[in-house]
Structure formats: structure tokens, C-alpha cells
Design a protein around this motif. Structure first.
Motif, PDB file in Angstrom:
ATOM      1  N   PHE A   1      -8.294 -89.281 -20.441  1.00  0.00           N
ATOM      2  CA  PHE A   1      -8.963 -89.095 -19.607  1.00  0.00           C
ATOM      3  C   PHE A   1     -10.510 -88.866 -20.947  1.00  0.00           C
ATOM      4  O   PHE A   1      -9.901 -89.267 -22.664  1.00  0.00           O
ATOM      5  N   TYR A   2     -11.536 -87.127 -20.920  1.00  0.00           N
ATOM      6  CA  TYR A   2     -11.543 -86.757 -22.211  1.00  0.00           C
ATOM      7  C   TYR A   2     -10.529 -86.383 -22.538  1.00  0.00           C
ATOM      8  O   TYR A   2     -10.222 -85.225 -22.285  1.00  0.00           O
TER       9      TYR A   2
ATOM     10  N   GLY B   1      -4.850 -93.047 -19.019  1.00  0.00           N
ATOM     11  CA  GLY B   1      -3.512 -92.165 -18.479  1.00  0.00           C
ATOM     12  C   GLY B   1      -2.312 -91.743 -18.947  1.00  0.00           C
ATOM     13  O   GLY B   1      -2.012 -91.712 -18.988  1.00  0.00           O
ATOM     14  N   ASN B   2      -1.998 -93.138 -19.392  1.00  0.00           N
ATOM     15  CA  ASN B   2      -0.449 -93.779 -20.178  1.00  0.00           C
ATOM     16  C   ASN B   2      -1.610 -94.093 -21.835  1.00  0.00           C
ATOM     17  O   ASN B   2      -1.357 -95.585 -21.606  1.00  0.00           O
TER      18      ASN B   2
ATOM     19  N   THR C   1       2.357 -84.383 -35.240  1.00  0.00           N
ATOM     20  CA  THR C   1       2.435 -83.542 -36.445  1.00  0.00           C
ATOM     21  C   THR C   1       2.606 -82.492 -35.365  1.00  0.00           C
ATOM     22  O   THR C   1       3.743 -81.405 -35.434  1.00  0.00           O
ATOM     23  N   LEU C   2       2.486 -82.572 -33.719  1.00  0.00           N
ATOM     24  CA  LEU C   2       2.778 -81.712 -32.873  1.00  0.00           C
ATOM     25  C   LEU C   2       4.105 -82.617 -32.197  1.00  0.00           C
ATOM     26  O   LEU C   2       5.192 -82.446 -31.052  1.00  0.00           O
ATOM     27  N   ASP C   3       4.758 -83.623 -32.830  1.00  0.00           N
ATOM     28  CA  ASP C   3       6.137 -84.653 -32.327  1.00  0.00           C
ATOM     29  C   ASP C   3       5.731 -84.676 -30.904  1.00  0.00           C
ATOM     30  O   ASP C   3       6.488 -84.529 -30.096  1.00  0.00           O
ATOM     31  N   ARG C   4       4.513 -85.740 -30.385  1.00  0.00           N
ATOM     32  CA  ARG C   4       4.723 -85.827 -29.181  1.00  0.00           C
ATOM     33  C   ARG C   4       4.195 -87.424 -29.261  1.00  0.00           C
ATOM     34  O   ARG C   4       4.646 -87.781 -30.654  1.00  0.00           O
ATOM     35  N   PRO C   5       4.250 -87.928 -27.948  1.00  0.00           N
ATOM     36  CA  PRO C   5       4.083 -89.790 -28.037  1.00  0.00           C
ATOM     37  C   PRO C   5       2.848 -90.519 -28.869  1.00  0.00           C
ATOM     38  O   PRO C   5       1.756 -90.014 -28.521  1.00  0.00           O
ATOM     39  N   ALA C   6       3.800 -91.206 -29.247  1.00  0.00           N
ATOM     40  CA  ALA C   6       2.779 -91.736 -30.741  1.00  0.00           C
ATOM     41  C   ALA C   6       1.688 -92.793 -29.090  1.00  0.00           C
ATOM     42  O   ALA C   6       2.360 -93.448 -28.302  1.00  0.00           O
ATOM     43  N   PRO C   7       0.458 -92.732 -29.343  1.00  0.00           N
ATOM     44  CA  PRO C   7      -0.549 -93.930 -28.714  1.00  0.00           C
ATOM     45  C   PRO C   7      -0.812 -95.147 -29.262  1.00  0.00           C
ATOM     46  O   PRO C   7      -0.817 -95.304 -30.318  1.00  0.00           O
TER      47      PRO C   7
END
Length: 359
Positions: free
Chosen positions: A55-56, A108-109, A168-174
Motif C-alpha cells: 500500500f503506501y 500487497g505482494n 541494498t538491504l537484500d530484500r525481495p526484488a519488486p
């Protein structure tokens, strides 16, 4: 809820905040220092503080506030005409403020590349805005006039910003930014009027004050069109009759300070605040898409409520000859559901941190 019940609730909330303001008893006087005319502060707002990414989902903003009146004749004329309608002819310019920022919205995903027509659309906004805050002669009413211009779509650089942060934060790529609301020039004008409410403002033990203000805001443009109203409660010491909204993104039309306060330690000043705001939405480009385009969209809810609480901490001993004291502010927002869908739509929470100083 009756006015009496609300007043009792206000007093009960103040009782919870007051101990922090009274912890050390006596207030130590601060030596006067040089007064700067410009304040700079930056705000970072994100839902990741609550372990979500939807969301936001992200907002960043750099703000520059000036106390000197540097308006040109065109700006003065517009302000005079607006005040003829808003009954602020007797007001003087308190501050002018310029904000530069970027907002980011996702479903959301974010790992799904395909379109998600039942979820919130991907969208971004890159903007600049300017606002004038005008204080009435009796110092009990604050009127703020603002204008914002920006761009949506790929030019807003929301995709690049989110991908860089996640890498940079090693999080899932959008994966789905190719489905975002398309590019357009986004404009919005707004007016807010905030008035001190004596009947809901009280003096607490230890020279602590609880000030309550009621306000309304109107905004119109192809970015958003809405009418809002709310109550803002501020707890602190040496407060002005009407406290401006705290700095940040959710309330962009903002001043930087509530006034000198003290709590806990000589070198620490603090102010607590709580806000409830309801909005009647007529348009939201981040949910409705662009006018006359086939953008992704969802069924917008017309009525939205925000609950906000926070605290601002000032450090007076950090003042130098070249800059004023530093401050940091923390704020949490809980927002009601903004759209309807066949899939579950949860309420949304986000937190913001604002850091700044005068120079």
C-alpha cells in the motif's frame, strides 16, 4: 461519543503523557542563542517498521521552512484573495515552507510480475510543494495555503528507488512496476484552518499544558481531491494557543516547532501529540488512476480515518553559532481501509522519523 465523554478521554490521555514531562521536576533555563531564520528537516516514512511492504509503503521528504517574508507580489495577491474567502485578512505570515519528496505505493505482494487488478495499483509521485502559514492577530487560528506539483509514472523514479533500496538491504526484488499508474503532471492546491479549542484545553500539574485544536482541510487537483476534518492534541510546556501540525509527510503543511518544552533532563525538550483525522475522498490518483486513461484501479472507499500519535525530542545544547538545535520526531499512523476488493484489505500502519535543525 458526547463532548463530555470526549473531554474525559482527552484528560485521561494527558495523564499518561504527563509523567514523562514531569520526571525531573524543575525546568532548567536555557541560555539564549542566535536565532536562525531557516529550518531544514528530512522525513523518512515506511511501513517496514511494522514488518509489511504494501500500500503506501515509502515516503521521503526534504523540507525548508523560512520565517522571513520573501513573497513576491503575485504570491501576496493570491494569499489576499484566498484570505478574503477564509477570513484570515488580519493574519500575518508565520512561515513559508518548501518540500521536495517522493511517495511510493505498491500492492500487497511485490514479487508478482503480472497485473493484480484486485489489489492496490503500483504508483509513484515525485513532487515539489510550497505552503504559507498565516497566524491570526489573536494567535488562536492558523491558516495554511499550499500548492503541489509533481509527476507520476516512470518519471517519478519510484521503481528505481525501491529496487535500489531492496537490493541494498537484500530484500525481495519488486517485479510489477511495469503495471504502475501512468505518467502525468500531478497538481493539487490545499487550504487548512486550525483553531484552538479552549473547552478541550487544560492546565496539568507541573506547568504541563494539554492544548486541543480543531481543523479542517480542503484539497483539490488531479492528484487528490478531498475534504478533511480532525482534532489534534498536544501535551508539553510553554505551548502556543494553537500548535501547528508536526513536521512530516502525512501533514505536509507544517511548521517545525511547538515552542520551548522540557521533560526528564536539562538537555532534552519534548512534546507529545495525538491526532484523529477523517477524510471524505473525491479523487485519489493512486487508487483511481489518471483521468481519461485505462490505468490500473481499484474501488476507492470514500471515507478514510487516520489515527496518529508521536513525540518530538529537541536537544537545546546542540545549538551553535552556525545552526540551531537539532530535533528528532517519531510518529505512528494507523489508517483505515482505503479501497474495496474481493480479497482481504487490511488496515494499514506506518511509522515516520523526522530529523532536522536550523541553519
Amino acid at each position: 461519543m458526547s463532548l463530555f465523554s470526549f473531554n474525559q478521554s482527552v484528560r485521561a490521555g494527558a495523564a499518561l503523557l504527563a509523567p514523562a514531562l514531569l520526571a525531573c521536576g524543575a525546568v532548567h533555563a536555557q541560555a539564549p542563542g542566535p536565532q536562525q531564520e531557516t529550518v531544514h528537516f528530512g522525513t523518512y516514512e515506511n511501513d517496514s517498521f511494522f514488518d509489511t511492504d504494501r500500500f503506501y509503503t515509502n515516503g521521503v521528504q526534504l523540507s525548508i521552512k523560512r520565517s522571513r517574508d520573501q513573497r513576491g507580489e503575485f504570491a501576496r495577491t493570491l494569499a489576499r484573495r484566498a484570505c478574503a474567502w477564509l477570513d484570515c485578512d488580519d493574519s500575518i505570515l508565520l512561515t513559508s515552507q518548501t518540500n521536495y519528496g517522493q511517495l511510493m505505493y505498491t500492492p500487497g505482494n511485490i514479487t508478482i510480475a503480472a497485473a493484480q487488478p484486485e489489489d492496490r495499483p503500483w504508483a509513484g509521485l515525485l513532487y515539489v510543494e510550497h505552503a504559507y502559514a498565516l497566524l491570526s492577530a489573536d494567535q488562536r487560528t492558523l491558516t495554511t495555503l499550499g500548492a503541489q506539483v509533481g509527476v507520476t509514472g516512470p518519471a517519478a523514479l519510484a521503481e528505481e528507488a525501491q529496487k535500489l533500496i531492496h537490493k541494498t538491504l537484500d530484500r525481495p526484488a519488486p517485479q510489477g512496476w511495469h503495471n504502475q499508474v501512468g505518467g502525468s503532471l500531478a497538481v493539487m492546491a490545499s487550504a487548512e484552518r486550525r483553531t484552538a479549542l479552549e473547552g478541550l484545553s487544560v492546565e496539568l500539574p507541573g506547568d504541563v499544558q494539554l492544548n486541543t485544536a480543531g481543523y479542517w482541510r480542503l484539497a483539490a487537483g488531479n492528484t487528490m481531491t478531498y475534504a478533511a476534518g480532525g482534532l489534534a492534541i498536544v501535551v508539553g510546556k510553554d505551548l502556543p494557543a494553537v500548535s501547528p501540525p508536526p513536521p512530516g509527510i502525512a501533514n505536509k503543511l507544517a511548521r517545525d516547532a511547538f515552542g520551548p518544552t522540557a521533560c526528564m533532563l536539562r538537555w532534552l525538550q519534548c512534546t507529545g501529540f495525538g491526532v484523529i483525522e477523517s477524510r471524505l475522498m473525491g479523487r485519489n490518483i493512486f487508487l483511481d488512476g489518471r483521468l481519461f486513461h485505462h490505468d490500473p484501479k481499484v474501488k476507492r472507499r470514500n471515507f478514510v480515518i487516520d489515527l496518529m500519535v508521536g513525540m518530538r525530542l529537541d536537544f537545546p545544547d546542540t545549538r551553535t553559532a552556525s545552526h540551531g538545535p537539532w530535533f528528532v520526531q517519531f510518529k505512528i499512523t494507523r489508517r483505515s481501509r482505503e479501497f474495496r476488493s474481493s480479497i482481504p484489505v487490511p488496515r494499514h500502519r506506518m511509522a515516520a522519523i523526522t530529523l532536522g535543525t536550523e541553519f
